[in-house]
Design a protein around this motif. Structure first.
Motif, PDB file in Angstrom:
ATOM      1  N   GLY A   1     -19.377 -30.143 -16.087  1.00  0.00           N
ATOM      2  CA  GLY A   1     -19.344 -30.631 -17.460  1.00  0.00           C
ATOM      3  C   GLY A   1     -18.081 -30.299 -18.221  1.00  0.00           C
ATOM      4  N   VAL A   2     -17.259 -29.373 -17.700  1.00  0.00           N
ATOM      5  CA  VAL A   2     -16.013 -29.012 -18.393  1.00  0.00           C
ATOM      6  C   VAL A   2     -15.023 -30.160 -18.236  1.00  0.00           C
ATOM      7  CG1 VAL A   2     -14.020 -27.455 -18.384  1.00  0.00           C
ATOM      8  CG2 VAL A   2     -16.324 -26.526 -18.205  1.00  0.00           C
ATOM      9  N   THR A   3     -14.460 -30.602 -19.358  1.00  0.00           N
ATOM     10  CA  THR A   3     -13.516 -31.721 -19.347  1.00  0.00           C
ATOM     11  C   THR A   3     -12.082 -31.285 -19.634  1.00  0.00           C
ATOM     12  OG1 THR A   3     -14.003 -32.187 -21.670  1.00  0.00           O
ATOM     13  CG2 THR A   3     -15.283 -33.399 -20.018  1.00  0.00           C
ATOM     14  N   GLY A   4     -11.899 -30.060 -20.148  1.00  0.00           N
ATOM     15  CA  GLY A   4     -10.556 -29.582 -20.435  1.00  0.00           C
ATOM     16  C   GLY A   4     -10.531 -28.100 -20.741  1.00  0.00           C
TER      17      GLY A   4
ATOM     18  N   THR B   1     -12.484 -24.843 -14.819  1.00  0.00           N
ATOM     19  CA  THR B   1     -12.674 -26.273 -14.555  1.00  0.00           C
ATOM     20  C   THR B   1     -13.692 -26.529 -13.444  1.00  0.00           C
ATOM     21  OG1 THR B   1     -10.724 -26.324 -13.124  1.00  0.00           O
ATOM     22  CG2 THR B   1     -10.415 -27.006 -15.406  1.00  0.00           C
TER      23      THR B   1
ATOM     24  N   MET C   1     -19.008 -34.365 -27.367  1.00  0.00           N
ATOM     25  CA  MET C   1     -18.008 -33.400 -26.953  1.00  0.00           C
ATOM     26  C   MET C   1     -18.256 -32.053 -27.629  1.00  0.00           C
ATOM     27  SD  MET C   1     -15.668 -34.319 -24.782  1.00  0.00           S
ATOM     28  CE  MET C   1     -14.089 -33.556 -24.982  1.00  0.00           C
TER      29      MET C   1
ATOM     30  N   SER D   1     -16.402 -28.026 -28.047  1.00  0.00           N
ATOM     31  CA  SER D   1     -15.204 -27.217 -27.869  1.00  0.00           C
ATOM     32  C   SER D   1     -15.513 -25.795 -28.330  1.00  0.00           C
ATOM     33  CB  SER D   1     -14.055 -27.800 -28.695  1.00  0.00           C
ATOM     34  OG  SER D   1     -12.898 -27.016 -28.537  1.00  0.00           O
TER      35      SER D   1
ATOM     36  N   GLU E   1     -13.295 -27.299 -23.428  1.00  0.00           N
ATOM     37  CA  GLU E   1     -13.856 -28.558 -23.891  1.00  0.00           C
ATOM     38  C   GLU E   1     -14.818 -29.058 -22.825  1.00  0.00           C
ATOM     39  OE1 GLU E   1     -10.452 -30.999 -24.580  1.00  0.00           O
ATOM     40  OE2 GLU E   1      -9.780 -29.779 -26.261  1.00  0.00           O
ATOM     41  N   SER E   2     -15.960 -29.590 -23.279  1.00  0.00           N
ATOM     42  CA  SER E   2     -16.984 -30.029 -22.334  1.00  0.00           C
ATOM     43  C   SER E   2     -17.819 -31.155 -22.921  1.00  0.00           C
ATOM     44  CB  SER E   2     -17.883 -28.846 -21.959  1.00  0.00           C
ATOM     45  OG  SER E   2     -18.453 -28.276 -23.125  1.00  0.00           O
ATOM     46  N   GLU E   3     -18.532 -31.839 -22.031  1.00  0.00           N
ATOM     47  CA  GLU E   3     -19.398 -32.928 -22.451  1.00  0.00           C
ATOM     48  C   GLU E   3     -20.557 -32.384 -23.293  1.00  0.00           C
ATOM     49  OE1 GLU E   3     -20.510 -34.459 -18.667  1.00  0.00           O
ATOM     50  OE2 GLU E   3     -18.533 -35.296 -18.267  1.00  0.00           O
TER      51      GLU E   3
END
Length: 69
Positions: A29-32, A25, A1, A3, A45-47
């Motif tokens: 790869g963006v997760t939040g 978003t 992860m 950030s 936040e991303s992988e």
């Protein structure tokens, strides 16, 4: 992860936050995305780390400007 925090100029309301969130978003790869409108801060936040250029382009598409990462 991963950030990363960005400072974004021009956001003034929840609608602004929603627009920025929607565009960021879309980046693969963006997760939040968390937006703090009063502080002008966006946390992505991303992988894997996402390029600043990709985030800047998404923010600009929403009508705002990244001033620092």
């Amino acid at each position: 992860m991963s950030s990363t925090d960005y400072t974004v100029r021009g956001m003034t309301c929840d609608h602004c936050a929603g627009s920025v969130t929607a565009e960021i978003t879309k980046i693969p790869g963006v997760t939040g995305v968390q937006v703090d409108v009063p502080a002008g801060r966006v946390t992505v936040e991303s992988e894997q780390p996402v390029s600043t250029d990709a985030v800047s382009e998404a923010v600009e598409e929403a009508g705002y400007e990244v001033v620092s990462a």
